[in-house]
Design a protein around this motif. Structure first.
Motif, PDB file in Angstrom:
ATOM      1  N   SER A  77      65.852   9.003 -35.657  1.00  0.00           N
ATOM      2  CA  SER A  77      65.257   8.545 -34.520  1.00  0.00           C
ATOM      3  C   SER A  77      65.882   8.609 -33.563  1.00  0.00           C
ATOM      4  O   SER A  77      67.027   8.173 -33.376  1.00  0.00           O
ATOM      5  N   VAL A  78      65.366   9.141 -32.405  1.00  0.00           N
ATOM      6  CA  VAL A  78      66.190   9.601 -31.123  1.00  0.00           C
ATOM      7  C   VAL A  78      65.628   8.439 -29.852  1.00  0.00           C
ATOM      8  O   VAL A  78      64.472   8.740 -29.582  1.00  0.00           O
ATOM      9  N   MET A  79      66.478   7.692 -29.381  1.00  0.00           N
ATOM     10  CA  MET A  79      66.129   6.679 -28.427  1.00  0.00           C
ATOM     11  C   MET A  79      66.601   7.315 -27.088  1.00  0.00           C
ATOM     12  O   MET A  79      67.736   7.874 -26.995  1.00  0.00           O
ATOM     13  N   HIS A  80      65.675   6.866 -26.049  1.00  0.00           N
ATOM     14  CA  HIS A  80      66.233   7.601 -24.670  1.00  0.00           C
ATOM     15  C   HIS A  80      65.493   6.431 -23.613  1.00  0.00           C
ATOM     16  O   HIS A  80      64.205   6.354 -23.727  1.00  0.00           O
ATOM     17  N   PHE A  81      66.408   5.749 -22.915  1.00  0.00           N
ATOM     18  CA  PHE A  81      65.872   4.823 -21.906  1.00  0.00           C
ATOM     19  C   PHE A  81      64.788   3.996 -22.700  1.00  0.00           C
ATOM     20  O   PHE A  81      63.755   3.477 -21.921  1.00  0.00           O
ATOM     21  N   GLY A  82      65.248   3.383 -23.663  1.00  0.00           N
ATOM     22  CA  GLY A  82      64.417   2.298 -24.203  1.00  0.00           C
ATOM     23  C   GLY A  82      63.336   2.612 -25.415  1.00  0.00           C
ATOM     24  O   GLY A  82      62.745   1.986 -26.220  1.00  0.00           O
ATOM     25  N   SER A  83      62.880   4.047 -25.133  1.00  0.00           N
ATOM     26  CA  SER A  83      61.852   4.395 -26.005  1.00  0.00           C
ATOM     27  C   SER A  83      62.296   5.606 -27.218  1.00  0.00           C
ATOM     28  O   SER A  83      63.394   6.117 -26.827  1.00  0.00           O
ATOM     29  N   LEU A  84      61.622   5.725 -28.193  1.00  0.00           N
ATOM     30  CA  LEU A  84      61.713   6.672 -29.128  1.00  0.00           C
ATOM     31  C   LEU A  84      61.145   7.930 -28.585  1.00  0.00           C
ATOM     32  O   LEU A  84      60.077   7.831 -28.400  1.00  0.00           O
ATOM     33  N   ILE A  85      61.927   8.927 -28.356  1.00  0.00           N
ATOM     34  CA  ILE A  85      61.407  10.115 -28.056  1.00  0.00           C
ATOM     35  C   ILE A  85      61.456  11.298 -29.134  1.00  0.00           C
ATOM     36  O   ILE A  85      60.345  12.305 -28.909  1.00  0.00           O
ATOM     37  N   ALA A  86      61.751  10.836 -30.180  1.00  0.00           N
ATOM     38  CA  ALA A  86      61.398  11.988 -31.420  1.00  0.00           C
ATOM     39  C   ALA A  86      61.878  11.212 -32.692  1.00  0.00           C
ATOM     40  O   ALA A  86      62.589  10.439 -32.657  1.00  0.00           O
ATOM     41  N   GLU A  87      61.241  11.665 -33.854  1.00  0.00           N
ATOM     42  CA  GLU A  87      61.954  11.476 -35.075  1.00  0.00           C
ATOM     43  C   GLU A  87      61.596  12.527 -36.057  1.00  0.00           C
ATOM     44  O   GLU A  87      60.720  13.396 -36.020  1.00  0.00           O
ATOM     45  N   GLY A  88      62.553  12.654 -37.098  1.00  0.00           N
ATOM     46  CA  GLY A  88      62.620  13.771 -38.124  1.00  0.00           C
ATOM     47  C   GLY A  88      63.576  13.818 -38.812  1.00  0.00           C
ATOM     48  O   GLY A  88      64.482  12.855 -38.965  1.00  0.00           O
ATOM     49  N   THR A  89      63.618  14.841 -39.684  1.00  0.00           N
ATOM     50  CA  THR A  89      64.801  15.209 -40.537  1.00  0.00           C
ATOM     51  C   THR A  89      65.837  15.605 -39.636  1.00  0.00           C
ATOM     52  O   THR A  89      65.765  16.051 -38.446  1.00  0.00           O
ATOM     53  N   PRO A  90      67.422  15.559 -39.972  1.00  0.00           N
ATOM     54  CA  PRO A  90      68.129  16.101 -38.860  1.00  0.00           C
ATOM     55  C   PRO A  90      68.121  17.502 -38.327  1.00  0.00           C
ATOM     56  O   PRO A  90      68.108  17.787 -37.255  1.00  0.00           O
ATOM     57  N   ALA A  91      67.509  18.336 -39.451  1.00  0.00           N
ATOM     58  CA  ALA A  91      67.115  19.655 -38.880  1.00  0.00           C
ATOM     59  C   ALA A  91      66.108  19.779 -37.958  1.00  0.00           C
ATOM     60  O   ALA A  91      66.345  20.486 -36.617  1.00  0.00           O
ATOM     61  N   GLU A  92      65.092  19.044 -37.914  1.00  0.00           N
ATOM     62  CA  GLU A  92      63.882  19.004 -37.228  1.00  0.00           C
ATOM     63  C   GLU A  92      64.538  18.277 -35.736  1.00  0.00           C
ATOM     64  O   GLU A  92      63.992  19.020 -34.919  1.00  0.00           O
ATOM     65  N   ILE A  93      65.358  17.418 -35.941  1.00  0.00           N
ATOM     66  CA  ILE A  93      65.797  16.832 -34.529  1.00  0.00           C
ATOM     67  C   ILE A  93      66.696  17.728 -33.677  1.00  0.00           C
ATOM     68  O   ILE A  93      66.682  18.003 -32.620  1.00  0.00           O
ATOM     69  N   GLN A  94      67.569  18.602 -34.600  1.00  0.00           N
ATOM     70  CA  GLN A  94      68.298  19.618 -33.840  1.00  0.00           C
ATOM     71  C   GLN A  94      67.660  20.752 -33.134  1.00  0.00           C
ATOM     72  O   GLN A  94      68.184  21.351 -32.172  1.00  0.00           O
ATOM     73  N   ARG A  95      66.336  20.995 -33.891  1.00  0.00           N
ATOM     74  CA  ARG A  95      65.629  22.012 -32.951  1.00  0.00           C
ATOM     75  C   ARG A  95      64.658  21.422 -31.979  1.00  0.00           C
ATOM     76  O   ARG A  95      64.369  22.184 -31.026  1.00  0.00           O
ATOM     77  N   ASN A  96      64.413  20.193 -31.941  1.00  0.00           N
ATOM     78  CA  ASN A  96      63.638  19.602 -30.978  1.00  0.00           C
ATOM     79  C   ASN A  96      63.989  19.815 -29.671  1.00  0.00           C
ATOM     80  O   ASN A  96      65.105  19.446 -29.204  1.00  0.00           O
ATOM     81  N   PRO A  97      63.490  20.497 -28.727  1.00  0.00           N
ATOM     82  CA  PRO A  97      63.514  20.862 -27.429  1.00  0.00           C
ATOM     83  C   PRO A  97      63.625  19.667 -26.560  1.00  0.00           C
ATOM     84  O   PRO A  97      64.537  19.694 -25.739  1.00  0.00           O
ATOM     85  N   GLU A  98      62.903  18.661 -26.742  1.00  0.00           N
ATOM     86  CA  GLU A  98      62.729  17.616 -25.706  1.00  0.00           C
ATOM     87  C   GLU A  98      64.283  16.754 -26.113  1.00  0.00           C
ATOM     88  O   GLU A  98      64.775  16.301 -25.235  1.00  0.00           O
TER      89      GLU A  98
END
Ligand SMILES: Nc1ncnc2c1ncn2[C@@H]1O[C@H](COP(=O)(O)OP(=O)(O)OP(=O)(O)O)[C@@H](O)[C@H]1O
Ligand SMILES: [Mg+2]
Lengths: 250, 313
Positions: A217-238
């Protein structure tokens, strides 16, 4: 079913919303990582989960039970154990006593509290020694915690959490401040714990995360901005824009 | 049996041969008082500046019973222990959630409050004149008016207190209190209700203070107003710090040093508390561990010199 779940969890410190509407599910038996830049609110999220302070709003559900607002010592008894980002041990106590204290608390029995000699608690001492062996500190058991190196203190930090025989293990940057060599050792250690415990891991070092996590799960300024498998996260443009870009360049 | 215990036993036997019985008795009473404080100070890391609250409250209540009803000695001691524990529970309840200077000031302020109650309530406490006329009823045919008999009784109770306190600090509670002293945030995080454990330390410490208070009132036959004042709170604190709050036996050494100083120096020099102040400063600046640490350092220094001398030859 999720073992640990939050619903729109929010924590505001005055004008600053450190954790903002976080809804998260941690599945039993997995290693779930939380990443995010400095000040994203990761540690604050752990502080909420462990009852260090109550949330401003939202709910925390552990094993089907609402634990929102439950004080820290009770949450520990339920089986949520954490390690701290800034080493947080008992400096004057021996390594063994550091761990023993955690093991005794998890026994959830106050029998003999003021009268029985503490070396008479064989199972507690055994659990403490196993935790020390797990992190590779068995031979330092009698040394005071303040006398060991920073790297060893990080291992002790982890052992204290393990000694509680937790159902969920919350690790806040276990490799913080470690040398590359020590980091390798710590990664191997965490990898060894995977499967034995449900783990939530906060980590800065991307290589660690990508190698060991089931979910991220990725947090940014207090909010979750993405969640997924490591591979998905690496591809996520945001994610790349908000966070990974900077990290990958490092 | 450890060497420390043998030393304590030897001291208990030899002391009445070396000094006046009343003085010898006072040393052990003060040591019990110090043991109670050190559970808070040395083990839990709580600097209570109000220990005379429990000491004095117990002395007044038990003293009153002894004076007016000639209660059985054990009943008086039992009542004193309970009064000490209950008053400590009350004070502890109000203090355990504070920390640092606030905590110290609050224990002090509550102590002052109890002091003024004793000061004002002259019909019972005698106010400034104290509460005189407290006897020492015989127990099982032993006449405690005999100073040596009373000494033996107090010394035995001290040894019992020492043993009980040792059991307590070697129990899980002893470890938990030390963990709280070292890092209360982590102690809470691993599953201890920190304020509640601090309260427990107060109650146990208060019970010991209460015992000491009753024995004190029986020793002198009076409860002076100072017994519940801040000077007594300071005395036991200084004595324990000078003896060594980091050591289990520190309060005993502190009691010896303190009572002996106050006895021998106070006759020749009225302003002797100044000396106490100097001793306190020396402890804070150079020997945080008090006499116990000074002694340990002296020994290691001697060992090193011996070793050097050995090499020189
Ligand atoms: N107790 C507090 N009181 C006020 N502000 C706080 C408190 N704890 C955290 N903050 C603020 O909340 C924000 C999030 O902090 P947090 O420690 O949770 O970030 P983090 O993601 O763990 O960062 P890092 O990667 O540096 O550890 C920061 O701006 C921090 O200053
Ligand atoms: Mg953090």
């Amino acid at each position: 079913m999720a073992l640990l779940r939050t619903e729109s969890l929010t924590k505001a410190f005055g004008a600053l919303t450190a954790v903002n509407g976080v809804t998260l599910e941690v599945q039993a038996g997995t290693l779930h990582s939380i990443i995010g830049p400095n000040g994203a609110g990761k540690t604050t999220l752990f502080n909420l989960l462990t009852g260090q302070f109550p949330p401003t709003s939202g709910r925390i559900v552990f094993d089907g039970r609402d634990i929102t607002g439950t004080p820290a010592h009770r949450i520990a008894h339920l089986g949520l154990a954490r390690s701290f980002q800034r080493t947080n041990v008992f400096p004057a106590l021996s390594i063994l006593d550091n761990v023993w204290i955690a093991a005794f608390a998890r026994g959830r029995s106050w029998r003999g509290l003021v009268w029985r000699r503490s070396d008479g608690y064989a199972e507690v001492t055994e659990r403490a020694r196993v935790a020390l062996a797990d992190v590779g500190l068995a031979d330092k058991a009698d040394q005071p915690a303040r006398e060991i190196s920073h790297g060893e203190q990080r291992q002790l930090e982890l052992a204290i959490a393990l000694a509680a025989a937790p159902r969920v293990l919350l690790l806040d940057e276990p490799a913080a401040g470690l040398s590359p060599d020590e980091t390798q050792k710590m990664v191997a250690l965490v990898r060894g714990l995977k499967g034995r415990y449900t783990i939530v891991l906060i980590e800065h070092k991307m290589d660690i995360i990508m190698g060991v996590s089931d979910r991220v799960s990725v947090m940014h300024f207090g909010s979750l901005i993405a969640e997924g498998t490591p591979a998905e996260i690496q591809r996520n443009p945001e994610v790349r824009r908000a966070y990974l870009g900077g990290m990958v360049a490092e | 049996m450890s060497r420390a215990w043998l030393a304590v036993l030897a001291a208990a036997v030899l002391l009445p041969m070396a000094v006046r019985h009343a003085l010898a008795t006072e040393i052990w009473i003060f040591a019990i008082f110090g043991l109670g404080l050190n559970l808070l100070l040395g083990y839990t890391g709580l600097l209570s500046f109000g220990q005379s609250t429990f000491f004095g409250a117990a002395a007044y209540v038990a003293g009153y019973l002894l004076k007016h009803y000639e209660t059985n000695v054990f009943a008086a001691l039992g009542v004193g222990i309970v009064v000490g524990a209950v008053s400590a529970a009350l004070v502890g309840y109000l203090c355990v959630r504070r920390s640092g200077l606030y905590f110290i000031m609050l224990t002090f302020a509550l102590n002052q409050m109890f002091y003024f109650i004793a000061y004002q309530w002259t019909t019972v406490t005698g106010g400034e004149d104290g509460m005189p006329g407290i006897g020492r009823p015989a127990l099982l045919g032993v006449d405690f008016r005999n100073p040596l008999a009373y000494y033996v009784f107090v010394a035995a109770l001290f040894l019992l207190s020492l043993w009980i306190m040792q059991r307590i600090v070697e129990s899980p509670l002893g470890k938990i209190l030390q963990a709280i002293r070292e890092n209360d945030v982590r102690a809470e995080a691993v599953g201890y209700d920190v304020p509640r454990f601090k309260l427990l330390a107060f109650v146990i410490g208060g019970a010991f203070s209460g015992l000491a208070g009753v024995l004190y009132s029986m020793l002198f036959g009076i409860v002076p107003l100072e017994a519940i004042g801040f000077v007594f709170s300071g005395n036991v604190l200084f004595a324990t710090l000078i003896g060594g709050s980091g050591s289990f036996y520190g309060p005993i050494i502190g009691s010896f040093v303190f009572i002996w100083l106050s006895e021998s120096v106070s006759v020749v020099w009225e302003r002797w508390p100044l000396l106490l102040g100097v001793a306190f400063v020396i402890v804070v600046l150079f020997f945080r561990g008090g006499c116990v640490e000074a002694w340990a350092r002296f020994w290691s220094w001697r060992e090193r010199r011996r070793a050097l001398a050995g090499i020189a030859q």
